[in-house]
Motif scaffolding. Sequence first.
Motif, mmCIF file in Angstrom:
data_model
loop_
_atom_site.group_PDB
_atom_site.id
_atom_site.type_symbol
_atom_site.label_atom_id
_atom_site.label_comp_id
_atom_site.label_asym_id
_atom_site.label_seq_id
_atom_site.Cartn_x
_atom_site.Cartn_y
_atom_site.Cartn_z
ATOM 1 N N ARG A 54 0.848 -1.326 0.037
ATOM 2 C CA ARG A 54 0.161 -0.095 0.172
ATOM 3 C C ARG A 54 0.953 1.067 0.022
ATOM 4 O O ARG A 54 0.719 2.320 -0.636
ATOM 5 N N ASP A 55 1.779 1.181 0.608
ATOM 6 C CA ASP A 55 2.839 2.420 0.843
ATOM 7 C C ASP A 55 3.553 2.382 -0.523
ATOM 8 O O ASP A 55 3.897 3.563 -0.903
ATOM 9 N N ASN A 56 3.965 1.429 -0.972
ATOM 10 C CA ASN A 56 4.741 1.608 -2.304
ATOM 11 C C ASN A 56 3.993 2.109 -3.422
ATOM 12 O O ASN A 56 4.284 2.844 -4.259
ATOM 13 N N ALA A 57 2.529 1.601 -3.254
ATOM 14 C CA ALA A 57 1.612 2.100 -4.565
ATOM 15 C C ALA A 57 1.402 3.529 -4.326
ATOM 16 O O ALA A 57 1.184 4.113 -5.130
ATOM 17 N N LEU A 59 3.431 5.662 -2.799
ATOM 18 C CA LEU A 59 4.760 6.593 -3.315
ATOM 19 C C LEU A 59 4.750 6.366 -4.967
ATOM 20 O O LEU A 59 5.172 7.503 -5.504
ATOM 21 N N GLY A 60 4.294 5.610 -5.466
ATOM 22 C CA GLY A 60 4.460 5.380 -7.008
ATOM 23 C C GLY A 60 3.470 6.293 -7.727
ATOM 24 O O GLY A 60 3.849 7.080 -8.642
ATOM 25 N N ALA A 61 2.559 6.424 -6.983
ATOM 26 C CA ALA A 61 1.181 7.483 -7.530
ATOM 27 C C ALA A 61 1.706 8.924 -7.235
ATOM 28 O O ALA A 61 1.101 9.605 -8.102
ATOM 29 N N GLY A 63 4.687 10.047 -7.095
ATOM 30 C CA GLY A 63 5.929 10.412 -7.791
ATOM 31 C C GLY A 63 5.613 10.590 -9.390
ATOM 32 O O GLY A 63 6.017 11.173 -10.020
#
Length: 63
Positions: A54-57, A59-61, A63
């Motif tokens: 969830r955190d990685n998603a 951060l990707g959104a 960036g």
Amino acid sequence: MAKSASFGAMHVGIAFGVGYALTGSVTVAGAITVVEPLCNTVAHYFFDRWWDARDNAALGAAG
């Protein structure tokens, strides 16, 4: 470390006490005392995996 160990011991004591109070059985209370932390450990592993994804998603959104 001492605080964590004493909290763990307290958790085990409470789990056993509640299990015994609810069932009146030392055997069932002992099983609950062992099985409940094992279930929580497995659930925590999968929760951490979900949380990290969830955190990685996010951060990707962002960036």
